[in-house]
Design an enzyme around this catalytic site. Structure first.
Site, PDB file in Angstrom:
ATOM      1  N   ASN A 138     -41.583 -53.967  74.022  1.00  0.00           N
ATOM      2  CA  ASN A 138     -41.823 -52.522  73.473  1.00  0.00           C
ATOM      3  C   ASN A 138     -41.759 -51.639  74.844  1.00  0.00           C
ATOM      4  O   ASN A 138     -40.750 -50.564  74.538  1.00  0.00           O
ATOM      5  CB  ASN A 138     -43.267 -52.482  73.496  1.00  0.00           C
ATOM      6  CG  ASN A 138     -44.584 -52.870  74.081  1.00  0.00           C
ATOM      7  OD1 ASN A 138     -43.843 -53.768  75.190  1.00  0.00           O
ATOM      8  ND2 ASN A 138     -45.819 -52.489  74.338  1.00  0.00           N
ATOM      9  N   GLU A 176     -50.536 -59.910  80.619  1.00  0.00           N
ATOM     10  CA  GLU A 176     -50.834 -58.180  80.293  1.00  0.00           C
ATOM     11  C   GLU A 176     -50.778 -59.385  78.729  1.00  0.00           C
ATOM     12  O   GLU A 176     -49.554 -58.607  78.825  1.00  0.00           O
ATOM     13  CB  GLU A 176     -49.205 -57.618  80.798  1.00  0.00           C
ATOM     14  CG  GLU A 176     -49.711 -57.100  82.255  1.00  0.00           C
ATOM     15  CD  GLU A 176     -50.844 -56.134  82.310  1.00  0.00           C
ATOM     16  OE1 GLU A 176     -51.678 -55.264  81.846  1.00  0.00           O
ATOM     17  OE2 GLU A 176     -51.663 -55.751  84.084  1.00  0.00           O
ATOM     18  N   GLU A 222     -51.798 -54.681  86.676  1.00  0.00           N
ATOM     19  CA  GLU A 222     -50.444 -54.478  87.464  1.00  0.00           C
ATOM     20  C   GLU A 222     -50.697 -53.447  88.091  1.00  0.00           C
ATOM     21  O   GLU A 222     -51.394 -52.479  88.358  1.00  0.00           O
ATOM     22  CB  GLU A 222     -49.014 -54.476  85.864  1.00  0.00           C
ATOM     23  CG  GLU A 222     -49.357 -55.487  85.539  1.00  0.00           C
ATOM     24  CD  GLU A 222     -47.847 -55.736  85.105  1.00  0.00           C
ATOM     25  OE1 GLU A 222     -47.559 -54.642  84.496  1.00  0.00           O
ATOM     26  OE2 GLU A 222     -47.235 -56.467  85.255  1.00  0.00           O
ATOM     27  N   CYS A 271     -50.103 -51.705  73.404  1.00  0.00           N
ATOM     28  CA  CYS A 271     -50.434 -52.888  73.452  1.00  0.00           C
ATOM     29  C   CYS A 271     -51.917 -52.168  74.078  1.00  0.00           C
ATOM     30  O   CYS A 271     -53.383 -52.322  73.551  1.00  0.00           O
ATOM     31  CB  CYS A 271     -50.306 -53.495  75.111  1.00  0.00           C
ATOM     32  SG  CYS A 271     -50.317 -52.639  75.975  1.00  0.00           S
TER      33      CYS A 271
END
Ligand code: NAD
Length: 484
Positions: free
Chosen positions: A153, A250, A458, A284
């Site tokens: 994505n 993630e 992150e 997400c």
């Protein structure tokens, strides 16, 4: 073909091809046309990439942090200068509107290179004084060879969000983009070399899951950072555990967004639009379970439908278009399947609900109301433009229902009651929370999930902890006391 790269892989500072690898066709999701043909990495390519990263690491970590940082910051400048071309590539790779890719992809990658480039010179340990003159100092050390594995994505962003902190700490990287969107990571690798990164510091190899798996299990690899779905995360985490490797995961989500009666309705609708339909819902952290307090439910749905009618759907290269296709035929069919389940399980279709009749993989922005907690569309990650609106009455009730999920990536609340807003976010079981906004992810802020949505963070200074480890050095200034 216009977007055909010089070769499939970028290893040791150069494009490399091995046509024995399985074919990867890159499809422009707006038309279904093949825009590039690549090959998945063969074992020989995997070997070459890992050797290159391993061999490059000693010299890279021996540079000063200032020197490493300068290269990352130069790469950031180049990315910004080429933002338009990189955005055109990203739009063809992913189908996301150029209106989005020019502001959220290469620019976000450049932010990461700039931010971690700026931090690189100040990654130090500390001095810890002890009694009697003894002391400890710590050294912030690189881990070695890191592997990055990306979802489709945000290909440029993911390549940089993983690469920038890894390189800042003195690691080298082998990055495997998603097989669905393999093009832009190659550009990131090219740009890093142009900015002065030594050969082998950042390598890109293509491939399906098997290539990712062979990287994760290789003993030369010290750390794996994955962006992907929960099922893949489980496999990668388990494989990494076998070699006691560091991981960042993630993963997916089914995040709640709570809208109280007293919320600013326009802002809440904007948040719900951003959190469900940006990138055609393929984000997400999307807030796909929108809990709306009963008092404003009808007003919220009315305003949402009015605003959705202004979405401009069409050719993603048209700068006025604000809603593009889904990334692939497969992903479109998954979303359409969930829409059918929503209808079959009795949710009320308020907006959209169909494939759009044109070339490419377009699904209408879709809103279901009267969704209940146990419906499939309220439980499973769809990763498409499908919003579920659920009713609630009290704060206590909504808090429990919002947390009643295996996921914990993000969560948001819209209210004008200050204390309630903080109470709600304190209660959320999620890694990334929002008050009166949704889905912003600036590089300065930690980003990541709890529960099944992930491990580690992150971005921000915290990412450094996930790409380095501390060595403790005890220094004695006294004689050694032994019992005999
Ligand atoms: P995916 O899990 O199918 O694939 C992700 C990557 O893993 C791909 O590169 C794939 O080739 C690779 N892979 C697959 N099997 C593997 C294995 N056994 N070993 C190693 N690598 C393997 O995910 P996707 O469909 O590409 O992306 C969508 C998912 O990603 C969604 O669940 C979404 O929520 C998640 N996502 C999470 C974040 C986040 O930051 N939390 C961001 C974007 C996407």
């Amino acid at each position: 073909m216009k977007f055909q790269p010089r070769a499939s892989h970028f290893i040791d500072g150069e494009y490399v091809e091995d046509t024995n690898g399985a074919a990867i066709e890159v499809i422009y999701p707006a038309t279904g046309e093949v825009i590039a043909r690549l090959h998945s990495a063969t074992p020989a390519i995997v070997e070459q990439a890992l050797n290159s990263a391993k061999n490059a690491q000693a010299a890279w970590v021996a540079l000063s942090g200032t020197e490493r940082g300068r290269i990352l910051r130069r790469a950031s400048d180049i990315m910004r200068e080429r933002n338009y071309d990189l955005s055109v590539l990203e739009t063809h790779d992913t189908g996301k509107p150029i209106q989005e890719t020019t502001v959220a992809d290469a620019t976000s990658g450049a932010d990461a290179l700039e931010y971690f480039g700026g931090l690189a010179a100040s990654l130090t340990g500390e001095h810890i004084p002890l009694g009697g003159g003894d002391f400890v100092y710590t050294i912030c050390e690189a881990l070695g060879v890191c592997v990055g594995i990306g979802a489709w994505n945000y290909p440029t962003q993911i390549a940089c969000w993983k690469g920038a902190p890894a390189l800042a700490c003195g690691n080298t990287m082998v990055f495997k983009p998603s097989e669905t969107t393999p093009l832009s990571a190659l550009k990131v690798a090219e740009i890093l070399v142009e900015a002065g990164a030594p050969k082998g510091v950042y390598n890109v190899i293509q491939g399906y899951g098997d290539v990712g798996a062979s990287l994760v299990s290789d003993p030369r690899v010290a750390k794996v950072s994955l962006t992907g779905s929960v099922p893949t995360g489980r496999k990668v985490y388990a494989a990494a555990a076998d070699g006691m490797k560091h991981v960042t995961m993630e993963l997916g989500g089914k995040s709640p967004m709570i809208v109280f009666d007293d919320a600013d309705i326009e802002n809440a609708v904007s948040g719900a639009i951003l959190g469900n339909f940006y990138s055609s819902g393929q984000v997400c952290s999307n807030g796909t379970r929108v809990f709306v307090q009963k008092g404003i439910k009808e007003a919220f749905l009315k305003r949402l439908s009015e605003r959705l009618a202004h979405a401009k759907i069409g050719d993603p290269m048209d700068e006025d278009v604000s809603f593009g296709p889904m990334v692939s035929e497969n992903q479109m069919n998954i979303a359409l399947g969930y829409i059918e389940k929503g209808k079959a399980e009795g949710a009320r279709l308020v907006y959209g609900g169909e494939r759009i009749e044109r070339d490419g993989y377009f699904v209408q922005p879709t809103v279901f109301a009267d969704v209940t907690d146990n419906m499939t569309i309220a439980r499973e990650e769809i990763f498409g433009p499908v919003m579920s609106v659920l009713d609630f009455e009290t704060e206590e009730e909504v808090m429990a229902r919002a947390n009643d999920t295996e996921f914990g990536l993000a969560a948001g609340v819209f209210t004008n009651d200050l204390t309630r807003a903080h109470r709600i976010v304190a209660g959320f079981e999620a890694g990334t929370c929002y008050i009166n906004t949704y889905n912003l992810a600036p590089v300065e802020a930690p980003f990541g999930g709890s529960k099944m949505s992930g491990v580690g963070r992150e971005n921000s200074k915290l990412a450094i902890n996930h790409f380095s480890e501390m060595k403790t050095v005890y220094v004695s200034m006294n004689d050694v006391e032994a019992p005999y």
